[in-house]
Enzyme design. Structure first.
Site, mmCIF file in Angstrom:
data_model
loop_
_atom_site.group_PDB
_atom_site.id
_atom_site.type_symbol
_atom_site.label_atom_id
_atom_site.label_comp_id
_atom_site.label_asym_id
_atom_site.label_seq_id
_atom_site.Cartn_x
_atom_site.Cartn_y
_atom_site.Cartn_z
ATOM 1 N N SER A 457 0.735 -0.867 -0.019
ATOM 2 C CA SER A 457 -0.042 0.122 0.004
ATOM 3 C C SER A 457 0.387 1.278 0.087
ATOM 4 C CB SER A 457 -1.140 -0.120 1.260
ATOM 5 O OG SER A 457 -0.195 -0.128 2.811
ATOM 6 N N ASP A 458 1.373 0.916 1.044
ATOM 7 C CA ASP A 458 2.844 2.583 1.109
ATOM 8 C C ASP A 458 3.378 2.567 -0.023
ATOM 9 O OD1 ASP A 458 3.923 0.509 1.961
ATOM 10 O OD2 ASP A 458 4.756 1.888 4.073
#
Ligand code: LAN
Length: 728
Positions: A457-458
């Site tokens: 995600s990041d």
């Protein structure tokens, strides 16, 4: 020979021939695939000169000049940039060691050994050097990570590694390590993973390994404990573990393994009741003690299920299905595999399944060296196949936030970085995406390389921000099309949990109660995905930035995502104003992120009680020298633990947090930056301090580039807000 015990005198002499010639090591970086090579001939040495970065990683003199002494924050940042820019790799990324964990090399070396893979001599020498350099200075053992206390896990496996690499058992350093191991009760007091590897090697019996039945993979998807719901690292390690365990594959006994039985076990092998040792574990290894439910389950599997209830066809079906999943993982990662644990394990599976001449096994053997890293202490195994995308996108943003991206001097460097980010955005979906339970990846960025191929995600968010930032600068090429940027946003929009928070590789798929089945003992919070303020903030800031450029794309969804995510950030703040960090140490890391989320929602020190609390938390912990410092004990315990000295990286995080909060008084930040500037060397670099990163609460991992990235960001951001007056 008294000196021998301390690693001085005679030992040092014996080591003389045991060091390779550092001027012959080269890092090859082929579109981000990084491997270290030892040049054997003078011709090769001439044809392939050593780069500044190579020299830096090897701890050699880089020849980089002393710079004009910095008086102001911007001068200091510029000096750091001058230094750090010299380390950029040909393909445009930044690289570095990614060590810390001390349980990775053993898996690789045991796999090489049991599969009869030749170990390149210079590699063997430098791996030995690294392990000895990282032995505990007092007891000679090894811990879970480089700064940890000795444990059975670290000591039994690294001792075994050294023996495989040819170190004799009567070497004083080995005697010392063995004494430490024996004091802890020997290898049978090790955790599950140690027993698993030692049983592969044939040093212990499979009977001492808690059962990992492949049948779990046959559960229908609705079953609450089905493996597809586990955190991806657990299930992808569990997968090859079950396969090998089910086959009870072991290396046939040989001279070395017979000796290792005597060296690692405190009783004669023949007299040991291995089944009774499944749950024996030394306190130093028992970070997460097994629950009674899990122990009962293990008892049932061993005593009822296996002997009475397990039909052979079911076992066979389970093995076939796990092999199918292993092959899918190999193919979807071009044999890179998710990480440094399942990489060697899948290699072993392909050997067991197809033999030494199979295509899969040979591809694995070619790929494994991508995990290795050379440094001044020797050769280690990285926590991933590199930090390529992550550090590069962070650095690009730090430069921009610090106000340096408009300087034409840096344009060629930044364009190269953009080329790298472009090259590593994932563009091909996994084969059998749903059947192998993968998260969508087309449009995402990974942590390391496109080849490894896992959405995070990041990493997607930081990659997107890096790309957007650079493509918005005047005169920069638009290497990544609008469609591809939107695909990244599509991926991010799949990552949110119902809490509003974001996890790492996938949204959370299982209940927290799955932690009761955590069998690894040495790690905490590993069974499922959790919400992380760090990952959540990365998604918030990426979507926010994207929306400024493309306000009409999925507008409502983006806005709802951001609003929910910020609610999660608010809810996860502790009463004392802090946030617990899961991927960096610890409260300083999480606070740096969380305050950015709040800032995006318009919260400042002036208008938000939350922001004031966040600032207060840090101000109360500022050290007399102006810096901040917390130890990894913060991660283990969930309570702030002061470091004995302030840390440049953590100090930079706090300065950024205070700037995010628009803290009204520049004085604490000035003191902090003064400290950072005083620690800077004449050539613009900072020296390595304490370890920066963490995973699974108990294991630390190094992010050596952070000491450049975050001071540059903090210095630049401060100067933008409070001016560039001389601080020194
Ligand atoms: C990483 C490295 C990067 C890290 C961040 C992107 C920083 C984080 O924000 C999300 C999680 C992630 C991707 C992450 C997860 C766990 C990893 C892969 C590691 C810490 C690097 C090594 C670790 C891996 C689990 C090590 C192998 C050990 C096992 C227990 C399987």
């Amino acid at each position: 020979e008294p000196g021998a015990k301390n690693g001085n005198g005679p030992v040092k002499d014996a080591m003389k021939g045991m060091k390779t010639d550092y001027s012959r090591w080269r890092l090859k970086n082929d579109r981000g695939l990084q491997t270290w090579h030892y040049l054997e001939t003078e011709e090769e040495v001439k044809a392939w000169p050593q780069s500044t970065a190579d020299k830096y990683f090897l701890g050699m003199d880089t020849g980089l000049p002393d710079l004009h002494p910095a008086k102001t924050p911007l001068e200091s940042a510029a000096n750091a940039l001058t230094f750090f820019s010299a380390l950029q790799q040909g393909p445009g990324n930044w690289a570095c060691e990614y060590g810390g964990p001390m349980f990775l090399l053993p898996g690789l070396i045991i796999t090489w050994y049991v599969t009869g893979t030749p170990i390149h001599e210079p590699h063997a020498i430098e791996i030995k050097n690294y392990l000895f350099a990282r032995a505990h200075p007092e007891d000679g053992g090894w811990g879970l990570h480089i700064e940890g206390n000795s444990s059975v896990f670290g000591t039994s496996l690294n001792y075994t590694t050294l023996r495989i690499l040819g170190v004799e058992p009567d070497d004083p350093r080995m005697i010392k390590a063995r004494n430490t191991l024996w004091k802890m009760g020997g290898a049978l007091n090790g955790p599950h993973w140690a027993k698993w590897w030692l049983s592969v090697l044939g040093v212990t019996s499979w009977d001492c390994v808690n059962p990992v039945p492949p049948e779990l993979w046959l559960f229908p998807d609705w079953v609450p404990i089905a493996p597809w719901r586990w955190w991806i690292h657990m299930r992808q390690v569990f997968l090859p573990m079950t396969y090998v365990y089910s086959k009870r594959w072991s290396l046939p006994l040989n001279d070395l393994t017979r000796q290792l039985r005597d060296e690692l076990l405190t009783e004669p092998y023949e007299t040991i009741n291995f089944d009774s040792r499944r749950n024996t574990i030394h306190p130093a290894d028992d970070y997460h003690p097994k629950t009674w439910i899990l122990r009962l389950l293990f008892w049932f599997i061993i005593n009822i299920w296996f002997p009475f209830l397990r039909p052979n066809w079911l076992k066979k079906r389970a093995e076939d299905w796990t092999w199918w999943l292993i092959e899918a993982e190999d193919e979807n990662t071009s044999f890179s595999n998710l990480g440094p644990v399942n990489g060697p394990m899948n290699t072993l599976c392909s050997y067991i399944h197809g033999g030494p001449d199979s295509y899969a096994f040979r591809e694995h053997v070619k790929t494994l060296p991508e995990f290795l890293w050379m440094k001044d202490e020797g050769m280690l195994m990285n926590g991933t196949n590199g930090v390529q995308v992550w550090d590069t996108s962070f650095f690009v943003q730090a430069m921009h936030d610090g106000g340096f991206s408009s300087d034409p001097k840096w344009k060629p460097m930044l364009i190269k970085a953009l080329e790298f980010l472009e090259d590593h955005q994932m563009d091909i979906e996994c084969r059998d995406l749903h059947k192998c339970y993968r998260q969508r990846r087309k449009g995402a960025w990974p942590f390391s390389t496109k080849k490894q191929g896992y959405t995070v995600s990041d990493c997607t968010s930081e990659g997107l921000k890096g790309a957007l930032t650079l493509q918005s600068l005047p005169g920069y090429p638009q290497l990544i099309s609008e469609d591809r940027l939107k695909e990244a946003v599509d991926v991010i929009l799949t990552m949110q949990n119902s809490s509003g928070g974001c996890a790492s590789y996938e949204p959370t798929r299982g209940p927290e109660a799955l932690e009761w089945l955590n069998a690894a003992e040495v790690f905490g919070r590993i069974m499922i995905e959790y919400d992380y303020p760090e990952c959540t903030t990365a998604c918030v800031t990426a979507l926010h930035m994207f929306q400024q450029h493309y306000p009409s794309y999925r507008t409502a969804e983006v806005q709802t995502f951001i609003a929910h995510a910020v609610d999660y950030i608010r809810a996860s703040q502790r009463p004392d104003g802090s946030w617990y960090g899961s991927w960096g140490i610890c409260f300083t890391y999480a606070g740096f992120f969380a305050t950015e989320s709040l800032a995006i929602a318009g919260e400042t020190h002036a208008n938000s009680e939350r922001m004031r609390r966040a600032c207060q938390f840090f101000l109360e912990r500022q050290m007399a020298d102006g810096g901040w410092g917390e130890t990894y004990r913060s991660c283990e315990t969930g309570i702030w633990h002061n470091h004995e000295s302030s840390q440049v990286v953590q100090t930079a995080w706090v300065v950024c947090a205070l700037l995010n909060a628009e803290f009204p008084d520049p004085e604490p930040m000035r003191r902090a930056l003064k400290l950072i500037m005083k620690r800077q060397r004449a050539n613009g670099e900072w020296k390595q301090e304490a370890i920066e990163g963490v995973f699974n609460k108990s294991c630390m991992i190094s992010y050596p580039n952070y000491k450049f990235i975050f001071p540059i960001k903090a210095l630049g951001m401060f100067a933008k807000r409070w001016g560039n007056d001389a601080l020194l």
